[in-house]
Design a protein around this motif. Structure first.
Motif, short mmCIF file in Angstrom:
data_model
loop_
_atom_site.label_atom_id
_atom_site.label_comp_id
_atom_site.label_asym_id
_atom_site.label_seq_id
_atom_site.Cartn_x
_atom_site.Cartn_y
_atom_site.Cartn_z
N ASP A 10 0.95 -1.23 0.21
CA ASP A 10 -0.23 0.47 0.29
C ASP A 10 1.18 1.37 -0.15
O ASP A 10 0.32 2.23 0.38
N LEU A 35 -0.82 4.95 2.13
CA LEU A 35 -1.78 4.78 3.02
C LEU A 35 -1.68 4.82 3.48
O LEU A 35 -2.54 5.75 5.03
N ASP A 36 -0.71 4.25 5.01
CA ASP A 36 -0.42 4.14 5.68
C ASP A 36 1.24 4.31 6.25
O ASP A 36 1.86 3.52 6.22
N PRO A 75 1.23 11.00 3.00
CA PRO A 75 0.42 10.56 2.99
C PRO A 75 -0.17 10.57 1.51
O PRO A 75 -0.03 11.45 0.64
N GLU A 77 -3.32 11.01 -0.38
CA GLU A 77 -4.24 12.05 0.43
C GLU A 77 -5.55 12.01 -0.94
O GLU A 77 -4.73 12.22 -2.33
N ASP A 83 -3.48 13.71 -5.43
CA ASP A 83 -2.67 13.87 -5.08
C ASP A 83 -1.11 14.37 -5.97
O ASP A 83 -0.56 15.07 -5.67
#
Length: 316
Positions: A10, A35-36, A75, A77, A83
């Protein structure tokens, strides 16, 4: 097609690393939108080792340093296009996902013509380092700045002159200037810095050399002479360390403050070497250079008129 470097789950390679691969260059600095971001950075550390640093935990920015390679995680976003629309230049608005490269309209032409175009001019004001980074990228990548890019950078330079409180952190400025100077096209980058108005923003002492008549043995104004010194240093000594490049850049910085005139001798710059050394020390300290770097560069500036002096390990 697979991305040729390890990518955590991710997390998606973005920006300059993707650009460099498309240009046939091997990137050392890797950027990921995740995402994280913290979880992706920790996963990469478990896989690759290295040292993990929180750059800005509130904004979700993390950095992993593995040897000479740097992996930055930020991140992801919103949607992919959202993005990309927040990035600085179109050639950096690239994302690698599922074996495909996603980019904004016009990026293929920018890469083919080797041009640097902002995604949107207002994006320069979201991170005020972006105009300086644009000049640095032009130098290090060998890209041109079309007229509308130069005009946008010029407007941003005037904004920074009027709003010094908006200037980026000095450590970030130092890093961009160092990367520009370490480029084989450093003199070209410095000329661009002057032409778009950013020389006066970041190195105002040197901006005073522009158009300064010297006379005597000098056939060039002081700033053009400085650019010639940087150019010839790298021509004769391509592997010159940063200290030598900085000394070439600052060697005549004291001339505007020492300019005088003597009947029969013309324009003089008495003691510009000593005055320049003090000015160099002040600017390098402001940019947070180490004491050793400051000492080495200021000594070279102080001694640049004495061609056979050997000190601090410098040869002729």
């Amino acid at each position: 097609m697979d991305f040729p470097f390890y990518t955590p789950k991710d997390a998606f390679p973005v920006g300059g690393a993707v650009r460099d691969l498309l240009l046939g260059r091997r990137p050392t600095d890797l950027d990921y939108a995740a995402l994280d971001p913290e979880g992706a950075a920790e996963e990469a550390k478990r896989r690759l080792g290295g040292s993990l640093f929180p750059l800005d935990p509130k904004r979700g920015h993390y950095r992993l340093v593995v040897g000479e390679r740097t992996l930055d995680f930020t991140p992801l976003e919103g949607r992919l296009e959202e993005d990309l629309l927040r990035r600085d230049y179109r050639v950096n608005a690239l994302l690698w996902k599922g074996g495909a490269v996603f980019g904004l309209k016009g990026v293929e032409e920018d890469l083919r013509r080797r041009l640097l175009v902002p995604v949107r001019e207002e994006n320069l004001y979201q991170d005020h380092l972006r105009s300086l980074r644009g000049v640095r990228l032009a130098a290090t990548l060998g890209f041109g700045l079309p007229q509308r890019t130069r005009e946008a950078l010029g407007r941003h330079a005037r904004f920074l002159q009027a709003h010094p409180e908006a200037l980026p952190a000095r450590e970030r400025v130092k890093e961009e200037l160092a990367r520009l100077l370490l480029s084989p096209r450093a003199a070209f980058g410095l000329r661009l810095l002057e032409r778009v108005g950013l020389l006066g923003v970041y190195l105002p002492e040197l901006a005073l050399l522009v158009g300064l008549h010297q006379g005597g043995v000098h056939h060039l104004p002081a700033w053009d002479h400085t650019l010639s010194a940087v150019f010839h240093l790298l021509w004769l000594w391509p592997e010159a360390p940063l200290e030598a490049r900085l000394a070439a850049l600052f060697h005549d910085v004291g001339k505007p403050r020492t300019r005088g005139y003597l009947q029969g001798k013309g324009t003089t710059f008495h003691h510009h070497d000593a005055v320049g050394a003090r000015m160099t020390r002040k600017r390098m300290n402001a940019l947070r250079y180490s004491n050793d770097d400051v000492a080495a560069v200021t000594e070279l500036v102080a001694l640049h008129l004495r061609f056979h002096t050997y000190s601090m390990g410098w040869s002729d």
